[in-house]
Design an enzyme around this catalytic site. Structure first.
Site, PDB file in Angstrom:
ATOM      1  N   LYS A  22       0.459 -81.532 -25.287  1.00 28.55           N
ATOM      2  CA  LYS A  22      -0.393 -80.519 -24.563  1.00 28.55           C
ATOM      3  C   LYS A  22      -1.312 -79.659 -25.704  1.00 28.55           C
ATOM      4  O   LYS A  22      -2.346 -79.475 -25.054  1.00 28.55           O
ATOM      5  CB  LYS A  22       0.741 -79.518 -24.088  1.00 28.55           C
ATOM      6  CG  LYS A  22       0.080 -78.110 -23.320  1.00 28.55           C
ATOM      7  CD  LYS A  22       1.014 -77.356 -23.054  1.00 28.55           C
ATOM      8  CE  LYS A  22       1.700 -76.402 -24.096  1.00 28.55           C
ATOM      9  NZ  LYS A  22       1.289 -75.135 -24.458  1.00 28.55           N
ATOM     10  N   ASN A  23      -0.982 -79.163 -26.841  1.00 27.49           N
ATOM     11  CA  ASN A  23      -1.478 -78.273 -27.550  1.00 27.49           C
ATOM     12  C   ASN A  23      -2.751 -78.812 -28.099  1.00 27.49           C
ATOM     13  O   ASN A  23      -3.507 -78.469 -28.862  1.00 27.49           O
ATOM     14  CB  ASN A  23      -0.734 -77.586 -28.768  1.00 27.49           C
ATOM     15  CG  ASN A  23       0.241 -76.851 -28.069  1.00 27.49           C
ATOM     16  OD1 ASN A  23      -0.079 -76.328 -26.869  1.00 27.49           O
ATOM     17  ND2 ASN A  23       1.330 -76.148 -28.804  1.00 27.49           N
ATOM     18  N   CYS A 116       1.527 -61.616 -23.377  1.00 29.21           N
ATOM     19  CA  CYS A 116       2.224 -62.833 -23.529  1.00 29.21           C
ATOM     20  C   CYS A 116       3.654 -62.354 -23.913  1.00 29.21           C
ATOM     21  O   CYS A 116       4.001 -61.376 -24.482  1.00 29.21           O
ATOM     22  CB  CYS A 116       1.565 -63.376 -24.690  1.00 29.21           C
ATOM     23  SG  CYS A 116       2.570 -64.974 -25.014  1.00 29.21           S
ATOM     24  N   ARG A 121      -0.706 -61.805 -29.524  1.00 29.34           N
ATOM     25  CA  ARG A 121      -1.655 -62.793 -29.842  1.00 29.34           C
ATOM     26  C   ARG A 121      -3.135 -62.437 -29.480  1.00 29.34           C
ATOM     27  O   ARG A 121      -3.851 -63.041 -28.454  1.00 29.34           O
ATOM     28  CB  ARG A 121      -1.409 -64.032 -28.873  1.00 29.34           C
ATOM     29  CG  ARG A 121       0.010 -64.627 -29.381  1.00 29.34           C
ATOM     30  CD  ARG A 121       0.258 -66.253 -29.037  1.00 29.34           C
ATOM     31  NE  ARG A 121       0.390 -66.294 -27.709  1.00 29.34           N
ATOM     32  CZ  ARG A 121       0.939 -67.540 -27.329  1.00 29.34           C
ATOM     33  NH1 ARG A 121       0.922 -68.539 -27.828  1.00 29.34           N
ATOM     34  NH2 ARG A 121       1.154 -67.706 -25.801  1.00 29.34           N
ATOM     35  N   ASP A 306       7.547 -73.123 -32.808  1.00 28.42           N
ATOM     36  CA  ASP A 306       7.596 -73.766 -31.184  1.00 28.42           C
ATOM     37  C   ASP A 306       8.942 -74.590 -31.483  1.00 28.42           C
ATOM     38  O   ASP A 306       9.532 -74.917 -30.411  1.00 28.42           O
ATOM     39  CB  ASP A 306       6.582 -74.629 -31.206  1.00 28.42           C
ATOM     40  CG  ASP A 306       5.467 -73.891 -30.233  1.00 28.42           C
ATOM     41  OD1 ASP A 306       5.503 -72.616 -29.946  1.00 28.42           O
ATOM     42  OD2 ASP A 306       4.308 -74.421 -30.067  1.00 28.42           O
ATOM     43  N   ARG A 398       5.178 -75.950 -18.036  1.00 28.03           N
ATOM     44  CA  ARG A 398       3.987 -75.626 -18.509  1.00 28.03           C
ATOM     45  C   ARG A 398       3.736 -76.805 -19.731  1.00 28.03           C
ATOM     46  O   ARG A 398       2.615 -77.168 -20.043  1.00 28.03           O
ATOM     47  CB  ARG A 398       3.939 -74.296 -19.134  1.00 28.03           C
ATOM     48  CG  ARG A 398       3.669 -73.223 -17.942  1.00 28.03           C
ATOM     49  CD  ARG A 398       3.395 -71.920 -18.780  1.00 28.03           C
ATOM     50  NE  ARG A 398       2.635 -72.130 -20.035  1.00 28.03           N
ATOM     51  CZ  ARG A 398       2.827 -71.399 -21.228  1.00 28.03           C
ATOM     52  NH1 ARG A 398       3.789 -70.920 -21.615  1.00 28.03           N
ATOM     53  NH2 ARG A 398       1.715 -71.917 -22.262  1.00 28.03           N
TER      54      ARG A 398
END
Length: 423
Positions: A22-23, A116, A121, A306, A398
Site C-alpha cells: 500500500k505504501n 492523526c 505528522r 509499522d 485501509r
C-alpha cells in the site's frame, strides 16, 4: 459497522500470499499526475487507502481502470488541481498529489489533512521544500494553495528530519524542475526506491534512491510506463508474527525478506525459528516460548514503527520483560489499553511500553484505533481463550487486503460480520 469475530486457539498451517505494498502504491498513483500518457500499475492491493487515492485522482481528472490485476491510469480532458478535504481527511497520504500537481500543472489546491490518531505528522517539510523549488505557498480556508506559473526550478534541499512522504513528494516535484535538484537526509525506505523506479521508467533522471542523498536532473516531460509495485513488507511481517504466535508451519510467500532484516533479526534474538528464502519466509512450529527482547523503532533500515504494535503483541507471550520504545510517533500505544483488557501485562511511560510475559489472554470486545493497532488486536485474538470481537475494522481494511480470508485459509476461525446499528 463491520467487525471481526475471532475464536482463539486454532493452529495456522499453509501458505499466505503477500499483497502489493500500500505504501508503495499510493505514491505511484500520485506519480501518474506527472504525465499525460497512460501509466499501468501491477499488483496494487484492493484496500481502502488505494480506493481513496483513486477517488482523489478522479477529482483531478484522471480515471483508473482495473483488469486482471492491472490498474491503468489515464488523464481525461479536464485537468483539475483541487484535492478536497472530504477525501484528504480520510487518508493523509493524499497530500502526495501536491508535488506532482505543482510540477506539471503548475498550481495545486490540496486540503490540509488535519490530525492523526498516531501523531501530528505535519506537512511543513513538504511545503518548505516546495518553496525552495520556487513555488509560492499559502494556506487559504484550510487548503494549501501552491503556484509556480513559470515552473519549478532546482534547489539543494536538506530535510531537518527524515520524512518518507516528504521525500516522495519532493522527489516527484523535482523530476520536472529546471536544473539538478539535490535532496539530503532523505528517507531510505524500499517504497521510496520503488517510486524512483517508476519515475525512471517514465523518463525521470534519478540517482541515489535508497540512500540519504538523491540527485534529480529535471526533464521537460515524462511519459507513460508500466510498473509492478513491491510486496508489502508490513503485511509480510504481520503474518510472520501470526505464524510465530499460532502457527504449525506457515509460509509467507511473495515477499522481499531483505526489506524485513531488522524485524527478522529481532525475532531471531527472541528465539524464533525462521527459514528465509529468496521470496518467502517459512515459520515452522516454534516448540519453545519466545524470550523477551527490547526494541526501539527508527527509520529504515532499522525496526519499523509499522511493526511495533504487532511485535508488542508477540512480547505478551514471551518469557520475561521487554521494553518497546516508540521513537517515530508520539501517540502510538493506543492498542495497549485494549491488550490489557485481554489480560496483557503492559505499563506505558512516555514513549516506552514495558511488557511482562507470558500473559494469559482472554477473548473480549476490543476496539481498533488505527491500522497497525487493529492488526495487533487480531494477532492477540488468535491466541486468546474464547471469542474476541474486534470493532472498527475499517482501520484494518485501509492497509490489509482480505485479512480475514487469508487467515481463514490458514485455519484461523475468523468471521467478518455486520451486527447492525444498535449492537
Amino acid at each position: 459497522m463491520e467487525k471481526f469475530r475471532v475464536r482463539g486457539g486454532a493452529r495456522l498451517l499453509g501458505t499466505v500470499q503477500v499483497s502489493g505494498a500500500k505504501n508503495a502504491a499510493l505514491p505511484c498513483l500520485a506519480a501518474t499526475l506527472l504525465t499525460a500518457e497512460p501509466v499501468r500499475l501491477y499488483g496494487l492491493p484492493r484496500v481502502r487507502d488505494i480506493v481513496t487515492m483513486e477517488k482523489v485522482l478522479a477529482t483531478l481528472g484522471e480515471s483508473c481502470q482495473h483488469e486482471n490485476g492491472t490498474t491503468t491510469v489515464t488523464v481525461g480532458a479536464i485537468e483539475a488541481a483541487h484535492a478536497p478535504y472530504e477525501l484528504v481527511r480520510t487518508m493523509r497520504a493524499s497530500v502526495l498529489v501536491l508535488g506532482p500537481l505543482l510540477a506539471r500543472r503548475r498550481h495545486a489546491r490540496v486540503a490540509l489533512p488535519g490530525g492523526c490518531a498516531i501523531g501530528a505528522r505535519p506537512i511543513d517539510l513538504h511545503l518548505n521544500g516546495l518553496v525552495q523549488l520556487g513555488a509560492t505557498v499559502t494556506v487559504q480556508r484550510g487548503d494549501v494553495v501552491a503556484q509556480a506559473p513559470g515552473g519549478l526550478r532546482a534547489a539543494r534541499i536538506e530535510f531537518p528530519r527524515i520524512t518518507v512522504t516528504g521525500t516522495e513528494n519532493l522527489l516527484m516535484a523535482a523530476t520536472l524542475a529546471r536544473g539538478t535538484t539535490v535532496l539530503r537526509n532523505c528517507a531510505r525506505e524500499p517504497e521510496v526506491v520503488d517510486l524512483a523506479q517508476l519515475l525512471t521508467a517514465m523518463g525521470a533522471r534519478i540517482d541515489g534512491a535508497g540512500t540519504d542523498t538523491i540527485v534529480v536532473e529535471g526533464v521537460g516531460e515524462l511519459g507513460g510506463a508500466s510498473h509492478r509495485v513491491i510486496p508489502d513488507r508490513i503485511e509480510a511481517g504481520t503474518y510472520v508474527a501470526a505464524a510465530i504466535l499460532a502457527g504449525n508451519g506457515v509460509r509467507v510467500q511473495g515477499c522481499i525478506p531483505e526489506h524485513l532484516t531488522a524485524f527478522l533479526d529481532t525475532l531471531r534474538a527472541a528465539g524464533a525459528r525462521l527459514e528465509v528464502e529468496s521470496d518467502s519466509i517459512f515459520v515452522p512450529g516454534q516448540g519453545e516460548r519466545l524470550r523477551a527482547v527490547s526494541v526501539t523503532t527508527a527509520e529504515y533500515p532499522a525496526f519499523a514503527t509499522d511493526l511495533q504494535a504487532q511485535f508488542l503483541t508477540l512480547m505478551t507471550q514471551a518469557e520475561g520483560e521487554s521494553a518497546i520504545t516508540e521513537a517515530i510517533f508520539e501517540n502510538r500505544f493506543q492498542h495497549v489499553l485494549e491488550l490489557k483488557r485481554m489480560g496483557a501485562h503492559i505499563e506505558v511511560a512516555g514513549r516506552c511500553a514495558r511488557v511482562t510475559g507470558p500473559s494469559r489472554l482472554e477473548g473480549t470486545a476490543v476496539m481498533a484505533s488505527d491500522l497497525r493497532a487493529s492488526a495487533a488486536l487480531v494477532l492477540a485474538a488468535l491466541v486468546a481463550e474464547g471469542e474476541t470481537i474486534v470493532d472498527r475494522i475499517y482501520h484494518l481494511d485501509r492497509g490489509y487486503e482480505r485479512m480475514d480470508d487469508k487467515l481463514r485459509a490458514l485455519g484461523a476461525r475468523v468471521e467478518r460480520y455486520n451486527p447492525g446499528p444498535y449492537q
